[in-house]
Design an enzyme around this catalytic site. Structure first.
Site, PDB file in Angstrom:
ATOM      1  N   SER A  49       0.845  -1.187   0.000  1.00 12.77           N
ATOM      2  CA  SER A  49       0.000   0.000   0.000  1.00 12.77           C
ATOM      3  C   SER A  49       0.892   1.254   0.000  1.00 12.77           C
ATOM      4  O   SER A  49       1.669   1.441  -0.933  1.00 12.77           O
ATOM      5  CB  SER A  49      -0.966  -0.044   1.190  1.00 12.77           C
ATOM      6  OG  SER A  49      -2.027   0.860   1.029  1.00 12.77           O
ATOM      7  N   HIS A  66      -7.384  -6.039   1.233  1.00 11.23           N
ATOM      8  CA  HIS A  66      -6.314  -5.063   1.051  1.00 11.23           C
ATOM      9  C   HIS A  66      -5.063  -5.404   1.864  1.00 11.23           C
ATOM     10  O   HIS A  66      -3.943  -5.185   1.394  1.00 11.23           O
ATOM     11  CB  HIS A  66      -6.830  -3.674   1.435  1.00 11.23           C
ATOM     12  CG  HIS A  66      -5.863  -2.579   1.147  1.00 11.23           C
ATOM     13  ND1 HIS A  66      -5.444  -2.268  -0.134  1.00 11.23           N
ATOM     14  CD2 HIS A  66      -5.193  -1.728   1.975  1.00 11.23           C
ATOM     15  CE1 HIS A  66      -4.590  -1.266  -0.094  1.00 11.23           C
ATOM     16  NE2 HIS A  66      -4.413  -0.927   1.172  1.00 11.23           N
TER      17      HIS A  66
END
Length: 395
Positions: A67, A202
């Site tokens: 990320s 995620h």
């Protein structure tokens, strides 16, 4: 392997990989303001992080960033290159938009605390306890605010692509940075690109370390992870390499190919209904497959975007027709937004209705002979897409 964390995360996010990658020295960097550096202000610079990585560049190393950490790792690799130091053997990026694209979730940085935390929990898998435990919120909010301010203020500066292969990992259920978004990392390397899909959302680096460790090990040892029933492999490269790819996938239930002169694409998976199309922009010709609505979209677009939008429509239709056996009229099917990054699917209610079960993903190819586009159609949701692109000079 030197690891950089996601927003709000610390070195412990990589504990699972550290335990499982026993043949590799895993070094998670601890950024200020978190875990054992909780007493420090949670600010950092790329130069500071590069200073920490620089001593490791005397021998081969790889970078992994998840990320926000993917963007940090990318910028650190460029900073080390500017310093004339050894570049990483691999850049691993997980769950991250490519650096030349904005991060939609960054807009949450301007929200009040409650709304900010709600967005992180709903969209990026942050701990629900942030909403309910005042002590945890007080501890984490300064770090999260600082990290998201960095993400929001980040400005990509064009430089030559990295001479380092990039391997991207996308969570199958990641609604923030899925396969379609992460394919954009291919633009930032001249040394070859791979994408692998991992089951999970995620934060799969923390939640699915077994699967991720297996993929990293296979990549570093030049091994081939065994094909699984829910996986489709897409390869795009010079036509001269197609036969070797086909031999590698011999025995798969479904193999589809497409040629565009000296460029080829191969898609291989299990079960029927896989289609692929690769097409150079210069070879588009008259796009007879487009519907009236799609032609209108193209005509209303800016002049410089019209050819690319038409190419997206045509490659999607041809991949879909290949998957379906070519019995439907492609001009009778319309995609409502040709600029949508995707994945695309035919809207339910259009005839024949069976086409709505396919999902279509595009992949932009930057080649020595101009822009090209590949599209692959897979027969259902839940299919993991793996992509291999050779070095840019070979395309």
């Amino acid at each position: 392997m030197i690891c950089l964390p996601y927003a709000g995360g610390g070195a412990s996010a990589y504990a699972g990989l550290l335990r499982r990658l026993t043949g590799l020295t895993v070094v998670p960097l601890q950024l200020p303001g978190r875990e054992n550096r909780i007493g420090e202000p949670p600010a950092f610079t790329i130069s500071d992080i590069a200073d920490e990585v620089a001593p490791a560049t005397g021998e081969p190393y790889v970078l992994y960033g998840h990320s926000m950490g993917a963007r940090l790792a990318f910028e650190v690799a460029r900073e080390l290159r500017r310093r004339g130091l050894r570049e990483p053997s691999r850049l691993y990026v997980g769950g991250a938009h490519p650096p030349d694209r904005r991060v939609p979730l960054a807009a949450a940085a301007d929200l009040p605390d409650d709304a900010f935390i709600d967005q992180l929990i709903r969209r990026s898998g942050a701990l629900p306890e942030l909403r309910d435990l005042p002590e945890l919120r007080e501890l984490m909010l300064p770090v999260l605010r600082s990290d998201f301010a960095w993400i929001k203020n980040y400005a990509f500066a064009p430089e030559p692509p990295l001479a380092t292969p990039i391997v991207a990992f996308a969570g199958l259920d990641d609604g923030e940075a899925g396969v379609a978004e992460m394919l954009g990392w291919a633009r930032h390397t001249s040394a070859g690109f791979r994408l692998r899909t991992v089951r999970g959302g995620h934060l799969f680096v923390k939640d699915r370390p077994d699967e991720l460790a297996g993929l990293i090990t296979a990549d570093l040892t030049a091994g081939q992870a065994p094909a699984e029933a829910d996986e489709v492999h897409l390869w795009a490269g010079p036509a001269a390499g197609r036969d070797a790819v086909l031999r590698r996938h011999a025995g798969r239930e479904a193999v589809a190919t497409s040629d565009a002169g000296d460029l080829a694409a191969v898609a291989a998976g299990s079960g029927p209904g896989i289609g692929v199309c690769v097409l150079r922009a210069r070879d588009l010709g008259e796009p007879v497959e487009m519907s009236a609505d799609e032609r209108e979209q193209v005509e209303e677009a800016a002049e410089e975007d019209r050819g690319w939008l038409a190419l997206r429509a045509v490659t999607a239709k041809r991949a879909l027709m290949a998957a379906d056996g070519g019995t439907a009229d492609p001009a009778a099917i319309g995609f409502p937004d040709l600029a949508d990054p995707g994945p695309w699917r035919v809207q339910p209610g259009q005839e024949p209705d069976r086409l709505s079960r396919w999902r279509i993903t595009h992949l932009a190819l930057h080649t020595s002979r101009g822009e090209a586009l590949a599209a692959v159609a897979v027969p259902r949701d839940g299919v993991r897409l793996s992509v291999d692109l050779p070095p840019e000079r070979a395309r």
